[in-house]
Write an enzyme that holds these catalytic residues in place. Structure first.
Site, PDB file in Angstrom:
ATOM      1  CG  LEU A   1       2.554   1.808 -22.461  1.00 37.98           C
ATOM      2  CD1 LEU A   1       3.963   2.356 -22.293  1.00 37.98           C
ATOM      3  CD2 LEU A   1       1.911   2.359 -23.727  1.00 37.98           C
ATOM      4  CG  ASP A   2       0.534  -4.146 -26.175  1.00 40.96           C
ATOM      5  OD1 ASP A   2      -0.468  -4.181 -25.443  1.00 40.96           O
ATOM      6  OD2 ASP A   2       0.475  -4.092 -27.420  1.00 40.96           O
ATOM      7  NE  ARG A   3       4.977 -10.016 -21.128  1.00 38.16           N
ATOM      8  CZ  ARG A   3       5.070 -10.241 -19.811  1.00 38.16           C
ATOM      9  NH1 ARG A   3       6.204  -9.963 -19.180  1.00 38.16           N
ATOM     10  NH2 ARG A   3       4.064 -10.731 -19.143  1.00 38.16           N
TER      11      ARG A   3
ATOM     12  CB  THR B   1       4.541  -1.005 -26.166  1.00 35.22           C
ATOM     13  OG1 THR B   1       4.023  -1.771 -27.252  1.00 35.22           O
ATOM     14  CG2 THR B   1       4.461   0.471 -26.517  1.00 35.22           C
TER      15      THR B   1
END
Length: 284
Positions: A119-121, A123
């Site tokens: 997951l993105d930082r 998210t």
């Protein structure tokens, strides 16, 4: 023969050689070579040697929020502001570092952090780790075959273009002049996002999202492209406020077939506090 069967179920030649040298291969409890012919009813046992640890991943003492764990998989709830894997700038602050620290505290023989879903930082939500190299290979194959289903919840700025249920089908590529930003472009890779409206709020919609492809920033780019950027996602046109200072995106469920039990599992993570507070403040 045994070798052909193992290759058919996703055991690579390299890994099989590793098991032959350091582990055990048994048929009905007896040591056998990989050229042994299998018969109906045979029980094949592969004893995998411990992998030790990945020396380049620094263990972190920060605790993790565990949603599910067995001897094959670890599934956690990733908080906001934490990357999935280490970087040069942040070598010891990622979820991989935290999981490595957890493995060390538990004294696990295998301490390599096999990241299956990232997951993105900024998210939040469900993130899967495999505990063994072979399980990682099986779950990677499941990702390629699209049998792992990730669903997200997002807050998007209100727009008349959203249907009750719809698809966003537009290719995504790198934004010219940026190594971070992505955009819809004719020469991009095919990208398909499915969504459902869940709740209408003041100035926004809560939507559930299913990705049919896995492009970088896919949800953020697609909803921005149709004029409904994610709330607080200022990289792609969203507006921050006192409740949210990061993109309003949360991976809330992961559905998959367990590689060993073959049973379907649905792992869910509750909405984080910042998104819940935003929703409460914007109810009609």
């Amino acid at each position: 023969m045994m070798r052909s069967f193992l290759q058919e179920i996703g055991i690579s030649r390299t890994f099989l050689a590793h098991v032959k040298s350091n582990g055990e291969l048994l048929i009905n409890g007896r040591h056998e070579i990989v050229l042994k012919t299998l018969q109906p009813g045979d029980v094949l046992t592969m004893v995998i040697p411990p992998s030790g640890e990945h020396e380049t991943v620094i263990p972190s003492e920060v605790p993790i929020d565990i949603l599910y764990e067995d001897e094959y998989l670890l599934i956690i709830n990733k908080p906001v502001g934490t990357a999935s894997i280490p970087s040069k700038l942040h070598p010891d602050h990622s979820m991989a570092n935290r999981v490595k620290g957890y493995y060390k505290r538990r004294g696990y023989a295998d301490q390599i952090t096999h990241v299956v879903t990232r997951l993105d930082r900024d998210t939040t939500g469900v993130m899967m780790f495999a505990k063994h190299r072979v399980v990682h290979a099986w779950m990677d194959q499941a990702l390629r075959e699209k049998t792992i289903q990730k669903k997200y919840l997002a807050l998007v700025h209100d727009t008349s273009t959203l249907e009750a249920h719809g698809f966003i089908d537009a290719p995504i590529g790198r934004h010219e002049g940026s190594i971070i930003n992505r955009c819809v472009s004719e020469d991009g890779k095919p990208s398909l996002t499915e969504y459902w409206k869940k709740e209408t709020l003041v100035g926004a919609e809560l939507v559930e999202i299913l990705l049919h492809t896995g492009r970088t920033h896919q949800i953020r780019v697609h909803f921005s492209w149709i004029g409904a950027p994610l709330v607080a996602d200022d990289l792609y046109g969203g507006v921050k406020d006192e409740f949210l200072d990061r993109q309003a995106l949360h991976c809330h469920s992961l559905t998959f077939i367990h590689p060993m039990t073959k049973k379907e599992l649905i792992i869910e993570a509750p909405l984080p506090k910042d998104m819940s507070q935003w929703i409460e403040a914007h109810k009609k």
